[in-house]
Design an enzyme around this catalytic site. Structure first.
Site, PDB file in Angstrom:
ATOM      1  N   ASN A   1     -11.303 -31.807 -25.358  1.00  0.00           N
ATOM      2  CA  ASN A   1     -10.866 -32.744 -24.316  1.00  0.00           C
ATOM      3  C   ASN A   1     -11.753 -32.705 -23.096  1.00  0.00           C
ATOM      4  O   ASN A   1     -11.386 -33.231 -22.049  1.00  0.00           O
ATOM      5  CB  ASN A   1      -9.449 -32.393 -23.873  1.00  0.00           C
TER       6      ASN A   1
ATOM      7  N   HIS B   1     -12.164 -30.306 -21.281  1.00  0.00           N
ATOM      8  CA  HIS B   1     -11.626 -29.374 -20.296  1.00  0.00           C
ATOM      9  C   HIS B   1     -12.298 -28.037 -20.513  1.00  0.00           C
ATOM     10  O   HIS B   1     -12.723 -27.718 -21.614  1.00  0.00           O
ATOM     11  CB  HIS B   1     -10.119 -29.172 -20.492  1.00  0.00           C
TER      12      HIS B   1
ATOM     13  N   CYS C   1     -10.139 -27.280 -14.716  1.00  0.00           N
ATOM     14  CA  CYS C   1     -11.349 -27.962 -14.289  1.00  0.00           C
ATOM     15  C   CYS C   1     -12.114 -28.520 -15.481  1.00  0.00           C
ATOM     16  O   CYS C   1     -11.868 -28.141 -16.623  1.00  0.00           O
ATOM     17  CB  CYS C   1     -12.237 -27.064 -13.437  1.00  0.00           C
TER      18      CYS C   1
END
Lengths: 424, 362
Positions: A319, A321, A356
């Site tokens: 994803n 991420h 983040c």
């Protein structure tokens, strides 16, 4: 699928959620690392296990010279995995060849590989040299073994904490998979997936007793249970297969979040129901969650700071991420070199606040909070550090506390020490 | 062609991790005995892949110091003892943004199987996969070129089987080749080759491979030339030009992280691959998949160095020199890039590389 089970570690702080596009894109920000098996719908195509059928039917393969295999029966009738029960003590000559042959034949006939399909269709015969892993202790615990590979070893000849944490992650996901609970391939159960719910890690606590070395075989056991109304807990216990000694113990706390609204959610009744059979409250947590909250590091007194850290492509999961384990690497980056050289990370207490992604710019701060005067000496009591990982604008990503023991004071030093010389 | 056994790992430092292995006798005589024992065992039971027999025989000869993992590892010398095969499963954290294993994961596995090969024939004693003569002369192997082609990336849970072997490369060095297969289908999903040269670990100067050293390796290499890339003019042989200034894309100020170092405080080879890819633009990463990477290693990165990663598209020979060439490229399925890794500030070259990308089928 990937390591994003620990990826989006954000609590739904308003400032942290970016555009809705990003949220929608985070199709599987789920962080469930618990296997809560139940009768899942067959439309998932995942391996399904009845809780009652978890106990395996041992078969003896004569061609393997008496080696026993455990088969976990699945509803679709096919054997989903094999676990070698007595391989420690027996080394039949064609063990490996048999295993490989069976795996090859099975995988070839069962192969349903569709990468874009996030549901797990493919039964895994060989998740690792020792099999996908299996349920033990009446189905309440999932166990999997790993070889320590050479690239998981760090400068002092033992496995890095990141490598160990990665394996915890892998076991957690395989637990879900084997329990038939991968609703979206990421750790959300089917009922969670229907409701756009994901698991979010909030706390992680790890205590390492002995670091394994290259070539060691470690056994990871994991289990989960509810913690209050809205949280779940997942614990791990890792042992050295050969010696039986504990390598590490870990516990983690997870809450449920709606991935679209980024709001915390109660655990729905349907999720409780589907996960209950694998959700064994009686299994004791290894580490006591003493409920402490970490103090926030005072940024003005931080002694070691690194600014401008950015995720690399390889830090990102499916994803985009950042994998949770990378955060640990970042906080350790900032630890004083003198500590890294002379001390070994013994325990870690982490609180996750935000996630983040690629393009994030981070600052990592560290303060030595105890034992600072002993760093260059040989401290019996060890060193303690406080850590803070934040966006460059100041929004907090993670805070942590680490304890370090002197390398020479470790109970089981593994192979820390001098390189074997060529003369022997 | 002179056959020299190539060590397993990347830059010499990584090999030091091999020191973890229970100590194996370092003399070639014992090595030969072990290999012969393995071959005998294998020969005795041709149905056996030689997995545990070879390893067990090796263990017996070497004093049985092998650990559990060694005995049970799904990897072994193949029947003739001249190459080594091992299987690995792709773990969830090794998978990247495309839901498939990253090229760094593949590179790590190549290193791992190389290390294990060296160890299985008794080479990795001091961690550098060196021969006794090399150790006397303080020589170690260093990578000079790495070329990896992936035709199909494995996904989480897939099992890949990697076979590796070595060949000599005249007086300059050795090569190590790999073939990667999907265990379930036996399909070749990737190939790789690497070149290694000898360097004095104290002076850091390159040295020719001497006859003495070659002797020590002869027994472990295939008798006839065997290449992962046998075709002529294949990509692994292509020269890599230096990027023209200014580069189209860049990522500056990369530094080695704690996890990038191994035993001897050197940055391991796979980290350089990550750095090279750092300056790739997002739109390519989103739409394309890395098919080929070729990396020439020129200089090592030291602990406190900062690195700049530069990338520019490379126009292939097919293009005309007129302006429409660029436009044509945009639509093509394949994209090709040149890379440069240099020290920040001085611009001193560490690596140069080339990558080829194919459009992702989503």
């Amino acid at each position: 699928m990937s390591a994003s089970i620990m990826a989006s570690s954000s609590l739904p702080l308003p400032s942290s959620s970016s555009s809705s596009a990003a949220s929608a894109r985070a199709a599987s920000d789920s962080l469930d690392v618990r296997g809560f098996a139940a009768k899942t719908t067959s439309s998932t195509g995942a391996m399904q296990l009845n809780a009652s059928s978890v106990q395996a039917t041992p078969i003896t393969s004569s061609s393997a010279g008496g080696l026993k295999y455990e088969n976990i029966e699945v509803e679709d009738g096919s054997n989903s995995s094999m676990a070698l029960q007595t391989f420690y003590n027996q080394l039949p000559p064609d063990w490996s060849k048999l295993l490989v042959a069976i795996a090859t034949a099975f995988l070839a006939t069962e192969k349903q590989r569709s990468v874009p399909d996030c549901k797990v269709r493919r039964p895994d015969m060989l998740a690792d040299a020792f099999g996908l892993g299996k349920f033990v202790k009446d189905g309440s615990v999932f166990r999997q073994n790993f070889f320590i590979r050479s690239y998981e070893i760090e400068a002092d000849q033992t496995a890095s904490i990141e490598a160990l944490m990665n394996q915890l992650q892998e076991t957690a996901l395989n637990h879900m998979k084997c329990a038939g609970l991968l609703g979206d391939g990421f750790g959300s159960t089917p009922e969670m997936y229907k409701r756009s719910l994901i698991w979010v890690v909030t706390k992680m606590q790890v205590h390492v007793e002995k670091y394994p070395s290259w070539g060691d075989v470690i056994q990871v056991e994991t289990w989960g249970f509810p913690s209050g109304k809205n949280a779940m807990r997942r614990d791990w216990h890792v042992k050295d297969v050969e010696t039986g000694k504990t390598i590490l113990k870990a516990t983690s706390l997870w809450v449920m979040m709606n991935k679209r609204t980024r709001r915390l959610s109660k655990v729905p009744e349907e999720v409780r129901t589907e996960t209950e059979p694998y959700f064994i409250p009686k299994v004791a947590a290894i580490l006591d969650d003493d409920g402490r909250r970490l103090p926030k590091l005072d940024t003005s007194t931080a002694t070691h700071v690194q600014k401008g850290l950015t995720p690399h492509w390889s830090d990102l999961d499916t994803n985009q991420h950042v994998n949770n384990v990378k955060y640990i690497g970042w906080i350790l980056e900032t630890s004083p070199i003198s500590i890294l050289e002379n001390y070994k990370l013994e325990s870690m207490f982490l609180e996750y606040r935000r996630e983040c992604r690629r393009g994030s710019v981070l600052d990592s701060l560290t303060t030595v909070s105890a034992g600072a005067d002993c760093i260059n000496g040989n401290s019996e009591s060890g060193i303690e550090c406080q850590h803070l990982l934040q966006f460059e604008g100041g929004a907090e990503i993670m805070r942590g506390q680490t304890q370090w023991r002197h390398k020479q004071h470790r109970k089981n030093t593994g192979s820390v020490g001098v390189l074997p010389t060529a003369s022997s | 062609m002179l056959r020299v056994h190539t060590p397993a790992g990347p830059m010499p430092c990584r090999e030091a991790a091999a020191a973890q292995w229970r100590m194996l006798p370092s003399t070639v005589a014992v090595g030969r005995k072990r290999w012969a024992a393995a071959v005998r065992c294998v020969g005795a039971n041709s149905a056996v892949s030689g997995v545990e027999e070879a390893a067990a025989a090796a263990a017996a000869v070497s004093g049985g110091g092998k650990g559990l993992a060694e005995r049970l590892r799904l990897g072994s010398l193949v029947e003739d003892g001249l190459s080594y095969k091992e299987s690995f499963i792709v773990r969830c954290y090794e998978v990247g943004i495309n839901k498939t294993a990253t090229v760094e994961t593949i590179a790590n596995l190549l290193q791992e199987v190389g290390c294990n090969h060296a160890q299985s024939v008794g080479f990795s004693t001091d961690g550098f996969a060196t021969t006794p003569t090399m150790r006397k002369l303080r020589l170690i192997w260093v990578t000079s070129r790495m070329h990896i082609e992936i035709y199909k990336y494995p996904a989480w849970g897939d099992v890949v089987e990697i076979e590796t072997w070595c060949q000599g490369e005249g007086r300059i060095g050795t090569r190590r080749d790999w073939i990667i297969k999907d265990l379930a289908t036996s399909e070749v999903i990737g190939r790789a080759t690497s070149k290694w040269v000898m360097m004095n670990q104290d002076t850091r100067k390159l040295q020719r491979v001497t006859d003495e050293v070659r002797e020590e390796y002869l027994v472990f290499c295939p008798r006839t030339l065997r290449l992962a890339f046998p075709e002529e003019n294949n990509g692994s042989l292509k020269k890599i030009p230096k990027l023209e200034n200014p580069a189209q894309y860049s990522r500056l100020g990369l530094g080695p992280r704690r996890a990038d170092f191994d035993m001897n405080q050197h940055v391991n080879n796979v980290t350089y691959i990550g750095w090279v890819l750092e300056s790739m633009p997002q739109d390519i990463i989103d739409t394309h998949e890395l098919q080929t990477i070729t990396l020439d290693y020129r200089r090592e990165c030291q602990h406190d160095d900062m690195v700049d990663s530069l990338t520019s598209q490379e126009l292939t020979d097919d293009d005309g020199t007129n302006g429409s060439a660029i436009a044509k490229h945009q639509e093509q399925e394949h994209r090709q890039f040149l890379h440069f890794l240099g020290l920040s500030g001085t611009g001193l070259e560490l690596n140069r590389g080339r990558t080829e990308w194919r459009k992702l089928v989503r």
